[in-house]
Design an enzyme around this catalytic site. Structure first.
Site, PDB file in Angstrom:
ATOM      1  CE  LYS A 290      -3.466   2.372   2.752  1.00 25.28           C
ATOM      2  NZ  LYS A 290      -4.376   2.355   3.883  1.00 25.28           N
TER       3      LYS A 290
ATOM      4  CD  GLU B  13       9.331  -5.949   7.181  1.00 28.82           C
ATOM      5  OE1 GLU B  13       9.049  -4.841   6.644  1.00 28.82           O
ATOM      6  OE2 GLU B  13       9.171  -6.182   8.392  1.00 28.82           O
TER       7      GLU B  13
ATOM      8  N   GLY C  74      -4.841  -1.901   5.030  1.00 28.02           N
ATOM      9  CA  GLY C  74      -4.067  -3.055   4.546  1.00 28.02           C
ATOM     10  C   GLY C  74      -4.773  -4.374   4.796  1.00 28.02           C
ATOM     11  NE  ARG C  75      -6.571  -3.788  10.885  1.00 27.13           N
ATOM     12  CZ  ARG C  75      -5.909  -2.648  10.986  1.00 27.13           C
ATOM     13  NH1 ARG C  75      -4.777  -2.481  10.347  1.00 27.13           N
ATOM     14  NH2 ARG C  75      -6.379  -1.657  11.727  1.00 27.13           N
TER      15      ARG C  75
ATOM     16  CD  GLU D 255      -1.969  -4.374  11.324  1.00 27.83           C
ATOM     17  OE1 GLU D 255      -0.748  -4.295  11.336  1.00 27.83           O
ATOM     18  OE2 GLU D 255      -2.619  -4.511  10.269  1.00 27.83           O
TER      19      GLU D 255
ATOM     20  CG  HIS E   1      -5.171 -35.971  16.510  1.00 32.24           C
ATOM     21  ND1 HIS E   1      -5.467 -37.180  17.110  1.00 32.24           N
ATOM     22  CD2 HIS E   1      -6.126 -35.763  15.579  1.00 32.24           C
ATOM     23  CE1 HIS E   1      -6.532 -37.697  16.527  1.00 32.24           C
ATOM     24  NE2 HIS E   1      -6.966 -36.852  15.596  1.00 32.24           N
TER      25      HIS E   1
ATOM     26  CE  LYS F  25       5.534  -1.069   9.825  1.00 29.22           C
ATOM     27  NZ  LYS F  25       4.689  -0.357   8.882  1.00 29.22           N
TER      28      LYS F  25
HETATM   29  O1  F6P Z   1       3.151  -3.282   9.715  1.00 27.82           O
HETATM   30  C1  F6P Z   1       1.784  -3.156   9.596  1.00 27.82           C
HETATM   31  C2  F6P Z   1       1.336  -2.809   8.231  1.00 27.82           C
HETATM   32  O2  F6P Z   1       1.258  -1.439   8.124  1.00 27.82           O
HETATM   33  C3  F6P Z   1      -0.002  -3.470   7.940  1.00 27.82           C
HETATM   34  O3  F6P Z   1      -1.055  -2.761   8.442  1.00 27.82           O
HETATM   35  C4  F6P Z   1       0.047  -3.597   6.474  1.00 27.82           C
HETATM   36  O4  F6P Z   1      -0.896  -4.510   6.018  1.00 27.82           O
HETATM   37  C5  F6P Z   1       1.471  -4.031   6.267  1.00 27.82           C
HETATM   38  O5  F6P Z   1       2.194  -3.300   7.219  1.00 27.82           O
HETATM   39  C6  F6P Z   1       2.029  -3.849   4.902  1.00 27.82           C
HETATM   40  O6  F6P Z   1       2.050  -2.508   4.510  1.00 27.82           O
HETATM   41  P1  F6P Z   1       2.223  -2.104   2.995  1.00 27.82           P
HETATM   42  O7  F6P Z   1       1.128  -2.729   2.219  1.00 27.82           O
HETATM   43  O8  F6P Z   1       2.186  -0.620   2.997  1.00 27.82           O
HETATM   44  O9  F6P Z   1       3.561  -2.638   2.555  1.00 27.82           O
END
Ligand code: F6P
Length: 542
Positions: free
Chosen positions: A209, A215, A270-271, A356, A387, A507
């Site tokens: 987003k 990452e 995002g979620r 979240e 199990h 972060k």
């Molecule tokens: O670290 C949390 C977050 O901001 C989430 O809410 C989001 O889904 C994810 O990181 C990824 O963010 P982006 O889509 O901006 O890379």
């Protein structure tokens, strides 16, 4: 915005507190003995989802008061405000409009002068065109070969939705294509995902987003280097990389042509984004038609949530029972156990959606809450969990309410498998509710020294959610049910379910530490534990 009384001062909450004295002590056996029709009476069906909520520790008066609490907490007004595009995400000053992502093209929703539904459908058409070209082989890689492998690079909401949906709808997916999902910044994730892929046939979808997530950008850079090394030219990137983002400038700075970018908007959390362009990998996998069916399922549940009376409203009932379990029974965790292998990533997806969203300790106006908010969600597909950890759910000292998700028909009917699977759902719900008494054990001839160990107290709440068969439409409705349930719970708690400030600190701190891991001579000014860990890492890393 209407100012709400703090939760514990609301009239219906206090009435619930006084009824809890008696209801809290009552066993599910007694609830069922008093009301022989309870199993059918306390059930609901909407958009292909049958919810049996009879095995919750509530009576009619509790349910009435819970719905009263929803009303007193302004659920209907806040729901309408969300659908109208008001900025209900107050801490980020944003509208919350994932419901617009699945509105049919014939609808319009004008927010601050813009018809957001028209914009959504513009992007959907571009996605459908692109997905069809990839699937038909018309979109080729740099050397002219068709795309056989799709790798989605993203994290959090830009990964969990796509991977969950791909696994859930794999039955409907192109079996001659490979889909992989890379999220972890641990290089192993990327290296293992591509180790057997042919670069000439591989498409990377970089999903972020913000397009600022370390990452995702680290993995995307490694993917670009991997591709260029194999195809020999930077120019190859244009045929093998597309981006999904709200941030054109950063996509362009990364080196992806914005003609190959699929956008969405800051009003999609995002979620809550798996049905936006973030679902591009899903659309390539299952095809545009099935993707539209998924959207229809979401929309159908949105309409149900919006218009059904609270008494018959699936997300509202689901939410208020969850709230009862959290506030009154004191349950700290909730289990989600899908009895369907295709839903194996659903618990991970729901963990982000629920935690979240509702893992917050202040209300909308910033005051500290004096009541528990969002519980911990976890789960595994049945019957595997039975199990291992089900022991604790049956006989441990914590009460874990469980959502059991099941289908009347399997997509892969084979011998007796599905009857065995489903018998376990019903048996678990039964055992958790009613348990097994010492008398029953004695009647069955159990030796006296075993009795105490084998007694199961029962009185553990469950919901059973049943569908006919897992389809894209069903999945859409199921996810929308959980989205709205989370929203209702957040509304009653008075919190902002749409921000996520808690994930920011880690972060920021990580970014500072990276520099100290890379240079071996800088002075360290952290706490003594962090300093010692950094020194040890530096000493041993090479
Ligand atoms: O670290 C949390 C977050 O901001 C989430 O809410 C989001 O889904 C994810 O990181 C990824 O963010 P982006 O889509 O901006 O890379």
């Amino acid at each position: 915005m209407v100012t709400l009384a703090p939760l514990r001062q609301r009239r219906s909450f206090q009435q619930l507190q006084s009824t809890f004295q008696e209801i809290g002590a009552r066993h599910l056996r007694e609830f069922f003995d008093r009301d022989p029709d309870r199993g059918t009476r306390l059930s609901l069906e909407a958009e292909g989802i049958y919810l049996d909520y009879s095995k919750n520790r509530v009576d009619d008066e509790t349910l009435r008061l819970l719905l009263e609490l929803a009303r007193e907490s302004g659920v209907p007004e806040r729901r309408d405000a969300m659908f109208a595009g008001e900025r209900i995400n107050v801490s980020e000053n944003r509208a919350v409009l994932h419901v617009a992502l699945r509105m049919p093209e014939t609808r319009s929703l004008v927010v601050e002068g813009v018809d957001v539904v028209a914009e959504v459908h513009q992007v959907l058409r571009r996605m459908a065109d692109f997905a069809s070209r990839v699937r038909s082989g018309e979109w080729t890689g740099f050397t002219g070969r068709p795309i056989k492998n799709v790798v989605n690079i993203g994290i959090g909401g830009s990964d969990l939705g796509p991977v969950m949906a791909y696994e859930a709808l794999r039955y409907y997916s192109r079996r001659d294509m490979t889909f992989r999902f890379v999220s972890n910044v641990d290089a192993t994730d990327f290296v293992e995902a591509v180790h057997d892929l042919d670069a000439t046939e591989t498409l990377f979808i970089v999903s972020s987003k913000t397009f600022g997530t370390i990452e995702t950008l680290t993995n995307a850079r490694s993917a670009r280097a991997w591709l260029v090394e194999r195809l020999g030219e930077e120019a190859a990137v244009a045929r093998h990389f597309v981006a999904v983002s709200t941030n054109e400038a950063l996509v362009s700075a990364f080196g992806i042509d914005t003609a190959n970018m699929f956008g969405f908007w800051d009003w999609v959390g995002g979620r809550y984004s798996m049905d936006s362009a973030i679902g591009l990998s899903t659309m390539v996998a299952i095809g545009p038609e099935h993707f539209y069916e998924l959207l229809e399922g979401f929309h159908a549940m949105d309409e149900h949530f919006r218009f059904a009376p609270l008494e018959e409203n699936l997300p509202v009932i689901h939410a208020m029972l969850a709230l009862w379990n959290r506030e009154f029974l004191g349950c700290e965790t909730v289990g989600v156990m899908p009895y369907d292998q295709y839903l194996k990533r659903l618990p991970a997806y729901l963990q982000q959606l629920t935690m979240e969203s509702n893992g917050k300790h202040v209300t909308l106006d910033g005051s500290r809450v004096d009541y528990p908010t969002g519980p911990i969600y976890w789960g595994e597909p049945g019957t595997n969990g039975q199990h291992s950890f089900y022991q604790l759910i049956h006989q441990g000292t914590s009460i874990v309410p469980v959502d059991l998700i099941d289908f009347a028909r399997s997509l892969n009917p084979l011998g007796q498998h599905h009857d065995i699977l489903t018998s376990n759902v019903f048996a678990q719900a039964q055992a958790l509710a009613f348990g097994r008494t010492a008398e029953e054990l004695r009647d069955q001839g159990a030796p006296e020294h075993e009795i105490a160990h084998r007694v199961m107290e029962g009185n553990r709440p469950t919901n059973v959610l049943m569908g006919d068969v897992l389809t894209p439409r069903f999945l859409g409705s199921l996810i929308a049910l959980y989205e709205h349930s989370v929203f209702v719970q957040g509304t009653v708690w008075g919190i902002d379910s749409y921000d996520q400030w808690g994930v920011e600190l880690g972060k920021v701190l990580a970014t500072t530490i990276i520099g100290d891991l890379e240079s071996s001579d800088s002075d360290l000014h952290y706490d003594s534990s962090t300093n010692a860990l950094i020194r040890r890492y530096r000493d041993r890393k090479n």
